[in-house]
Design an enzyme around this catalytic site. Structure first.
Site, PDB file in Angstrom:
ATOM      1  N   MET A   1      -8.450   3.267   9.018  1.00  0.00           N
ATOM      2  CA  MET A   1      -7.637   2.142   8.531  1.00  0.00           C
ATOM      3  C   MET A   1      -6.644   1.660   9.590  1.00  0.00           C
ATOM      4  O   MET A   1      -6.639   2.148  10.720  1.00  0.00           O
ATOM      5  CB  MET A   1      -6.887   2.564   7.282  1.00  0.00           C
ATOM      6  CG  MET A   1      -7.705   2.508   6.020  1.00  0.00           C
ATOM      7  SD  MET A   1      -6.659   2.853   4.593  1.00  0.00           S
ATOM      8  CE  MET A   1      -7.744   2.319   3.267  1.00  0.00           C
TER       9      MET A   1
ATOM     10  N   GLY B   1       5.931  -2.067   3.652  1.00  0.00           N
ATOM     11  CA  GLY B   1       5.566  -2.602   4.959  1.00  0.00           C
ATOM     12  C   GLY B   1       5.887  -4.076   5.087  1.00  0.00           C
ATOM     13  O   GLY B   1       6.850  -4.560   4.461  1.00  0.00           O
ATOM     14  N   ASP B   2       5.073  -4.787   5.846  1.00  0.00           N
ATOM     15  CA  ASP B   2       5.438  -6.174   6.163  1.00  0.00           C
ATOM     16  C   ASP B   2       5.520  -7.087   4.937  1.00  0.00           C
ATOM     17  O   ASP B   2       6.425  -7.908   4.828  1.00  0.00           O
ATOM     18  CB  ASP B   2       4.514  -6.755   7.239  1.00  0.00           C
ATOM     19  CG  ASP B   2       3.052  -6.625   6.900  1.00  0.00           C
ATOM     20  OD1 ASP B   2       2.740  -5.979   5.884  1.00  0.00           O
ATOM     21  OD2 ASP B   2       2.227  -7.169   7.642  1.00  0.00           O
TER      22      ASP B   2
ATOM     23  N   ARG C   1      -5.343  -1.864   9.105  1.00  0.00           N
ATOM     24  CA  ARG C   1      -5.336  -3.335   8.976  1.00  0.00           C
ATOM     25  C   ARG C   1      -5.597  -3.959  10.332  1.00  0.00           C
ATOM     26  O   ARG C   1      -6.619  -3.668  10.947  1.00  0.00           O
ATOM     27  CB  ARG C   1      -4.014  -3.824   8.371  1.00  0.00           C
ATOM     28  CG  ARG C   1      -4.146  -5.161   7.679  1.00  0.00           C
ATOM     29  CD  ARG C   1      -2.848  -5.585   7.050  1.00  0.00           C
ATOM     30  NE  ARG C   1      -2.470  -4.725   5.939  1.00  0.00           N
ATOM     31  CZ  ARG C   1      -2.823  -4.946   4.677  1.00  0.00           C
ATOM     32  NH1 ARG C   1      -3.555  -5.999   4.380  1.00  0.00           N
ATOM     33  NH2 ARG C   1      -2.451  -4.135   3.721  1.00  0.00           N
TER      34      ARG C   1
ATOM     35  N   THR D   1       4.467   2.875   5.460  1.00  0.00           N
ATOM     36  CA  THR D   1       3.081   2.418   5.610  1.00  0.00           C
ATOM     37  C   THR D   1       2.354   3.358   6.565  1.00  0.00           C
ATOM     38  O   THR D   1       2.954   3.829   7.535  1.00  0.00           O
ATOM     39  CB  THR D   1       2.994   0.975   6.154  1.00  0.00           C
ATOM     40  OG1 THR D   1       1.647   0.731   6.615  1.00  0.00           O
ATOM     41  CG2 THR D   1       3.914   0.720   7.340  1.00  0.00           C
ATOM     42  N   ILE D   2       1.083   3.595   6.301  1.00  0.00           N
ATOM     43  CA  ILE D   2       0.340   4.473   7.217  1.00  0.00           C
ATOM     44  C   ILE D   2       0.025   3.770   8.534  1.00  0.00           C
ATOM     45  O   ILE D   2      -0.345   4.408   9.504  1.00  0.00           O
ATOM     46  CB  ILE D   2      -0.984   4.983   6.588  1.00  0.00           C
ATOM     47  CG1 ILE D   2      -1.947   3.826   6.273  1.00  0.00           C
ATOM     48  CG2 ILE D   2      -0.717   5.822   5.363  1.00  0.00           C
ATOM     49  CD1 ILE D   2      -3.390   4.290   6.022  1.00  0.00           C
ATOM     50  N   ASP D   3       0.185   2.431   8.570  1.00  0.00           N
ATOM     51  CA  ASP D   3      -0.320   1.673   9.720  1.00  0.00           C
ATOM     52  C   ASP D   3       0.552   1.764  10.981  1.00  0.00           C
ATOM     53  O   ASP D   3       0.082   1.479  12.081  1.00  0.00           O
ATOM     54  CB  ASP D   3      -0.468   0.186   9.353  1.00  0.00           C
ATOM     55  CG  ASP D   3      -1.445  -0.035   8.212  1.00  0.00           C
ATOM     56  OD1 ASP D   3      -2.301   0.844   7.994  1.00  0.00           O
ATOM     57  OD2 ASP D   3      -1.354  -1.078   7.533  1.00  0.00           O
TER      58      ASP D   3
ATOM     59  N   ALA E   1     -12.294  11.969  20.702  1.00  0.00           N
ATOM     60  CA  ALA E   1     -13.360  10.962  20.539  1.00  0.00           C
ATOM     61  C   ALA E   1     -13.877  10.499  21.906  1.00  0.00           C
ATOM     62  O   ALA E   1     -13.129  10.475  22.878  1.00  0.00           O
ATOM     63  CB  ALA E   1     -12.817   9.769  19.755  1.00  0.00           C
TER      64      ALA E   1
ATOM     65  N   GLN F   1      -7.160   8.422   3.620  1.00  0.00           N
ATOM     66  CA  GLN F   1      -6.098   8.342   4.636  1.00  0.00           C
ATOM     67  C   GLN F   1      -4.728   8.042   4.020  1.00  0.00           C
ATOM     68  O   GLN F   1      -3.696   8.188   4.658  1.00  0.00           O
ATOM     69  CB  GLN F   1      -6.427   7.248   5.657  1.00  0.00           C
ATOM     70  CG  GLN F   1      -7.617   7.579   6.514  1.00  0.00           C
ATOM     71  CD  GLN F   1      -8.188   6.355   7.215  1.00  0.00           C
ATOM     72  OE1 GLN F   1      -7.861   6.067   8.347  1.00  0.00           O
ATOM     73  NE2 GLN F   1      -9.045   5.625   6.525  1.00  0.00           N
TER      74      GLN F   1
ATOM     75  N   HIS G   1      -9.742   5.416   1.743  1.00  0.00           N
ATOM     76  CA  HIS G   1      -8.423   5.684   1.160  1.00  0.00           C
ATOM     77  C   HIS G   1      -7.988   7.147   1.179  1.00  0.00           C
ATOM     78  O   HIS G   1      -6.843   7.429   0.807  1.00  0.00           O
ATOM     79  CB  HIS G   1      -8.360   5.121  -0.262  1.00  0.00           C
ATOM     80  CG  HIS G   1      -8.236   3.631  -0.264  1.00  0.00           C
ATOM     81  ND1 HIS G   1      -9.307   2.803  -0.046  1.00  0.00           N
ATOM     82  CD2 HIS G   1      -7.160   2.812  -0.399  1.00  0.00           C
ATOM     83  CE1 HIS G   1      -8.911   1.543  -0.072  1.00  0.00           C
ATOM     84  NE2 HIS G   1      -7.605   1.515  -0.283  1.00  0.00           N
TER      85      HIS G   1
ATOM     86  N   ARG H   1       1.046  -5.214  -5.486  1.00  0.00           N
ATOM     87  CA  ARG H   1       1.268  -6.441  -4.712  1.00  0.00           C
ATOM     88  C   ARG H   1       1.417  -7.564  -5.733  1.00  0.00           C
ATOM     89  O   ARG H   1       0.526  -7.768  -6.544  1.00  0.00           O
ATOM     90  CB  ARG H   1       0.097  -6.680  -3.754  1.00  0.00           C
ATOM     91  CG  ARG H   1       0.003  -5.577  -2.686  1.00  0.00           C
ATOM     92  CD  ARG H   1      -1.122  -5.823  -1.691  1.00  0.00           C
ATOM     93  NE  ARG H   1      -1.004  -4.874  -0.576  1.00  0.00           N
ATOM     94  CZ  ARG H   1      -1.916  -3.931  -0.283  1.00  0.00           C
ATOM     95  NH1 ARG H   1      -2.995  -3.821  -1.001  1.00  0.00           N
ATOM     96  NH2 ARG H   1      -1.731  -3.134   0.735  1.00  0.00           N
TER      97      ARG H   1
ATOM     98  N   GLY I   1       0.841  -1.211   0.000  1.00  0.00           N
ATOM     99  CA  GLY I   1       0.000   0.000   0.000  1.00  0.00           C
ATOM    100  C   GLY I   1       0.866   1.246   0.000  1.00  0.00           C
ATOM    101  O   GLY I   1       1.885   1.302   0.686  1.00  0.00           O
TER     102      GLY I   1
ATOM    103  N   ALA J   1      15.329  10.722  -1.222  1.00  0.00           N
ATOM    104  CA  ALA J   1      16.469  10.628  -0.310  1.00  0.00           C
ATOM    105  C   ALA J   1      17.430   9.515  -0.752  1.00  0.00           C
ATOM    106  O   ALA J   1      18.650   9.680  -0.695  1.00  0.00           O
ATOM    107  CB  ALA J   1      15.972  10.369   1.119  1.00  0.00           C
ATOM    108  N   VAL J   2      16.862   8.401  -1.197  1.00  0.00           N
ATOM    109  CA  VAL J   2      17.724   7.292  -1.644  1.00  0.00           C
ATOM    110  C   VAL J   2      18.509   7.711  -2.886  1.00  0.00           C
ATOM    111  O   VAL J   2      19.730   7.525  -2.969  1.00  0.00           O
ATOM    112  CB  VAL J   2      16.870   6.026  -1.932  1.00  0.00           C
ATOM    113  CG1 VAL J   2      17.710   4.933  -2.578  1.00  0.00           C
ATOM    114  CG2 VAL J   2      16.226   5.514  -0.645  1.00  0.00           C
TER     115      VAL J   2
ATOM    116  N   ASP K   1       2.782  -0.241  11.916  1.00  0.00           N
ATOM    117  CA  ASP K   1       2.737  -1.562  12.553  1.00  0.00           C
ATOM    118  C   ASP K   1       4.039  -2.343  12.396  1.00  0.00           C
ATOM    119  O   ASP K   1       4.024  -3.562  12.257  1.00  0.00           O
ATOM    120  CB  ASP K   1       1.556  -2.363  11.990  1.00  0.00           C
ATOM    121  CG  ASP K   1       1.655  -2.550  10.482  1.00  0.00           C
ATOM    122  OD1 ASP K   1       2.490  -1.869   9.851  1.00  0.00           O
ATOM    123  OD2 ASP K   1       0.902  -3.367   9.933  1.00  0.00           O
TER     124      ASP K   1
HETATM  125  O1  F6P Z   1      -1.460  -1.073   4.848  1.00  0.00           O
HETATM  126  C1  F6P Z   1      -2.067   0.119   4.497  1.00  0.00           C
HETATM  127  C2  F6P Z   1      -3.553  -0.069   4.306  1.00  0.00           C
HETATM  128  O2  F6P Z   1      -4.109   1.189   3.936  1.00  0.00           O
HETATM  129  C3  F6P Z   1      -4.286  -0.648   5.518  1.00  0.00           C
HETATM  130  O3  F6P Z   1      -4.523   0.291   6.521  1.00  0.00           O
HETATM  131  C4  F6P Z   1      -5.524  -1.194   4.848  1.00  0.00           C
HETATM  132  O4  F6P Z   1      -6.049  -2.278   5.593  1.00  0.00           O
HETATM  133  C5  F6P Z   1      -5.023  -1.671   3.517  1.00  0.00           C
HETATM  134  O5  F6P Z   1      -3.811  -0.979   3.268  1.00  0.00           O
HETATM  135  C6  F6P Z   1      -5.972  -1.443   2.369  1.00  0.00           C
HETATM  136  O6  F6P Z   1      -5.424  -2.003   1.234  1.00  0.00           O
HETATM  137  P1  F6P Z   1      -5.972  -1.764  -0.245  1.00  0.00           P
HETATM  138  O7  F6P Z   1      -5.586  -0.372  -0.669  1.00  0.00           O
HETATM  139  O8  F6P Z   1      -5.303  -2.800  -1.067  1.00  0.00           O
HETATM  140  O9  F6P Z   1      -7.464  -1.891  -0.190  1.00  0.00           O
END
Ligand code: F6P
Length: 322
Positions: free
Chosen positions: A170, A102-103, A172, A126-128, A187, A254, A252, A72, A11, A22-23, A130
């Site tokens: 979002m 990301g992962d 994941r 990654t925005i997550d 909230a 986000q 999205h 992907r 993502g 930067a790279v 994680d």
């Molecule tokens: O890993 C980033 C992310 O935006 C997650 O927060 C979300 O679950 C996933 O990707 C959504 O993926 P896609 O854009 O393939 O629907």
């Protein structure tokens, strides 16, 4: 090493362009050549690569998305796919890689690096947020700012109509976007996968707060085990048929938009450290920043997925939303 290949995968996240820049610029600074690979592992397999110079990354630090595009790749999961990828890299004289993602990206990088002995370092994009081995991932800060901007706007209309909103964000299977943005947006409750939701306590909180507050906002992480905003919306409507309840899934938005200052600086620091790390002979690691210092974490540890939630943060939501 003479020629560093750079790619973005999985993502996209705001700040990926700052990372690519930067790279490229630091590789050139150290007299290395740079090859851009389009669409991550997919581009390695199709041979979609091109030589990059200073100009190829001009005027991109402020742009969301990724100029290298991302994908992907299923084919890269197979040994045959990875062999084609390696041959294409050789054909283009690429002898080291910087993987931004990301992962999933690092899982691929770990296997590929071991199979073919090509040095690879990763940058957390990654925005997550994680990944282990960095306090923040590139894109997280921008994403949570996008969330609070959206929730502030929802608050305006919620307040005007005396409504309760359930907002899904979002992440994941991580609740880090929900938790931080929930605190920042004030909230009334934040529901995350890392902490089991006590439905009765949630109902009690909503009922109590209802007495003296005209709007309510519940932030739900998409990975929450009971199932997300629509499921919670349903449960809340059932329990409180008189409340004017609405559901909003941010989606999205986000992932887009210009990266924040923090993400640009993070990407710039990590990008320089990635190239310097390769020159120092490092490989098979993700470059991150922990407590303000550059750190290197083996891919297998970075992707372990048990980034701790600070319980103080949940308590803060409880105390401040009363
Ligand atoms: O890993 C980033 C992310 O935006 C997650 O927060 C979300 O679950 C996933 O990707 C959504 O993926 P896609 O854009 O393939 O629907």
């Amino acid at each position: 090493i003479k020629n560093v290949g750079v790619y973005t995968s999985g993502g996209d996240a705001p700040g990926m362009n700052a990372a690519i820049r930067a790279v490229v610029r630091s590789a050139l600074y150290y007299d290395l050549n740079v090859t851009g690979i389009r669409r991550g592992y997919e581009g390695m397999i199709t041979g979609d690569m091109f030589s990059m110079d200073r100009k190829s990354v001009a005027n991109i630090i402020q742009r969301g998305g990724t100029i290298l595009k991302t994908a992907r790749s299923d084919q890269f999961r197979t040994p045959e796919g990875r062999k084609i990828a390696y041959e294409n890299l050789k054909k283009n004289n690429v002898d080291a890689l910087v993987a931004i993602g990301g992962d999933g990206t690092f899982t691929g990088a770990k296997i590929f690096g071991k199979e073919f002995g090509i040095p690879i370092l990763g940058m957390p994009g990654t925005i997550d947020n994680d990944l282990l081995g960095t306090d923040f991932t590139i894109g997280y800060d921008t994403a949570i700012n996008t969330v609070i901007d959206a929730v502030d706007k929802i608050r305006d209309t919620a307040e005007s109509h005396d409504r309760l909103f359930i907002v899904e964000v979002m992440g994941r299977d991580s609740g880090l976007i929900a938790l931080r943005s929930g605190i920042a947006a004030g909230a009334e409750a934040v529901l995350i996968p890392e902490s089991k939701t006590d439905l009765n306590a949630l109902f009690h909180r909503l009922e109590q707060g209802r007495r003296d507050k005209s709007s309510k906002i519940v932030i739900v992480a998409e990975g929450e085990e009971a199932g997300g905003a629509f499921e919670y919306g349903h449960l809340i409507k059932e329990r409180f048929p008189n409340y004017d309840t609405r559901v909003s899934v941010l989606g999205h938005i986000q992932r887009g938009g210009p990266p924040s200052c923090m993400d640009r600086v993070l990407a710039s620091r990590i990008g320089v450290a990635a190239v310097e790390g390769l020159l120092d002979g490092r490989h098979g690691e993700m470059v991150g920043i922990v407590n303000g210092e550059i750190s290197y974490t083996p891919f297998e540890n970075a992707i372990k997925h048990n980034v701790d939630i600070n319980p103080d943060y949940l308590k803060i939501v409880d105390i401040l939303s009363l």
